[in-house]
Scaffold this active site. Structure first.
Site, short mmCIF file in Angstrom:
data_model
loop_
_atom_site.label_atom_id
_atom_site.label_comp_id
_atom_site.label_asym_id
_atom_site.label_seq_id
_atom_site.Cartn_x
_atom_site.Cartn_y
_atom_site.Cartn_z
N LEU A 117 9.38 -7.22 7.88
CA LEU A 117 8.06 -6.64 7.73
C LEU A 117 7.69 -6.88 6.44
O LEU A 117 8.18 -6.75 5.31
CB LEU A 117 8.43 -4.97 7.83
CG LEU A 117 8.70 -4.60 9.54
CD1 LEU A 117 8.95 -3.06 9.36
CD2 LEU A 117 8.05 -5.04 10.44
N ASP A 118 6.48 -7.43 6.54
CA ASP A 118 5.63 -7.67 5.53
C ASP A 118 5.61 -6.65 4.23
O ASP A 118 5.76 -5.34 4.71
CB ASP A 118 4.17 -8.16 5.59
CG ASP A 118 4.18 -9.11 6.53
OD1 ASP A 118 5.00 -10.25 6.66
OD2 ASP A 118 2.95 -9.38 7.32
N TYR A 119 5.27 -6.95 3.05
CA TYR A 119 5.22 -6.06 2.01
C TYR A 119 4.37 -4.92 2.27
O TYR A 119 4.44 -3.80 1.95
CB TYR A 119 4.67 -6.67 0.96
CG TYR A 119 4.69 -6.10 -0.56
CD1 TYR A 119 6.00 -5.65 -1.48
CD2 TYR A 119 3.56 -5.63 -1.20
CE1 TYR A 119 5.96 -5.09 -2.51
CE2 TYR A 119 3.57 -4.91 -2.43
CZ TYR A 119 4.77 -4.58 -3.10
OH TYR A 119 4.48 -3.90 -4.19
N THR A 121 3.34 -3.92 5.27
CA THR A 121 3.60 -3.42 6.74
C THR A 121 4.53 -2.30 6.59
O THR A 121 5.67 -2.55 5.87
CB THR A 121 4.05 -4.41 7.63
OG1 THR A 121 3.04 -5.47 7.55
CG2 THR A 121 4.26 -4.06 8.90
#
Length: 257
Positions: A117-119, A121
């Site tokens: 999961l992105d930073y 997100t």
């Protein structure tokens, strides 16, 4: 002693990657183990292995500089984390930023995130030391769906929604068709929310898809991974062990049982 050639090494999906096994045994970090392999310091069943990604079985004899190594027995564990924003989905970060593994410091086993999961997100993230299950959950062959709740600042047009559903052409190719539904306005702020379900795992895929159709993502949260949904009772930054039933559902989703 001649190194194992690419066509004769074990690179199927069974077993554990050699560099991971060395790290698990405490020989070196994963990165250092990879360098040791490349330098020909590691043998499997008496043969030098210099190919990263080689998989070994429990019965294989692994040695470093001629010394046999043993891997401590470790039970398989499975956790779900409600990932906050501002945290890296990684076991470690060279820049010293907080990682998702930092949030599970009380877990005695060494666990790894399944996918990313992105930073920026938040949402449902699974972590485990079960390499086979993790591999299958991430592999597009098994088509495991992930659902994200997307916040945007204006109502999308039908044309934009249809583009998302049909697949969007990105710089790395066209995405597979997605399931998209509008959700009533929830929470604080003036965002409109949509749920999008995809089975691919490209880098920042959902953000890039929405940007492509003209609606930049203002907030992003994963609310489902395969058969598991993010529970409202699991607070941001908290985690819990999966139940046996939940593990069974994940295994069944990727044909392990």
């Amino acid at each position: 002693m001649k190194g194992i050639e690419k066509d004769s090494m074990n690179t199927d999906t069974k077993g554990e990657r050699l560099q991971k096994l060395l790290a698990h045994a405490g020989v070196a970090s994963r990165r250092q183990a990879e360098q040791m392999i490349l330098e020909g310091q590691v043998t499997v069943n008496g043969e030098i292995v210099t190919i990263l990604g080689t998989r070994v079985q429990p019965q294989d004899k692994v040695a470093v500089q001629g010394k046999l190594i043993t891997v401590p027995a470790e039970s398989l564990v499975y956790y779900v984390l409600h990932k906050p924003t501002g945290v890296i989905t990684s076991a470690m970060d060279p820049q010293g930023r907080k990682t998702v593994v930092d949030l599970l410091r009380e877990v005695p086993q060494r666990v790894y995130p399944i996918g990313r999961l992105d930073y920026d997100t938040s949402g449902l993230l699974l972590l485990t030391n079960d390499g086979e299950l993790a591999y299958r959950l991430m592999h597009p062959r098994y088509g495991v769906e992930k659902t994200y709740r997307v916040g945007i600042k204006e109502k999308p047009t039908d044309e934009a929604l249809n583009q998302l559903r049909a697949g969007v052409v990105l710089e790395d190719g066209k995405t597979a068709p997605a399931k998209v539904r509008e959700v009533s306005r929830i929470g604080e702020g003036l965002f409109r929310f949509l749920d999008i379900t995809i089975h691919e795992g490209r880098n920042r895929q959902v953000r890039r898809m929405f940007a492509k159709v003209g609606y930049p993502v203002a907030s992003l949260q994963r609310i489902r991974f395969g058969p598991l949904e993010l529970e409202p009772s699991l607070s941001i930054g908290k985690y819990r062990a999966l139940s046996a039933t939940e593990v069974y559902k994940l295994q069944r989703a990727v044909q392990l049982i």
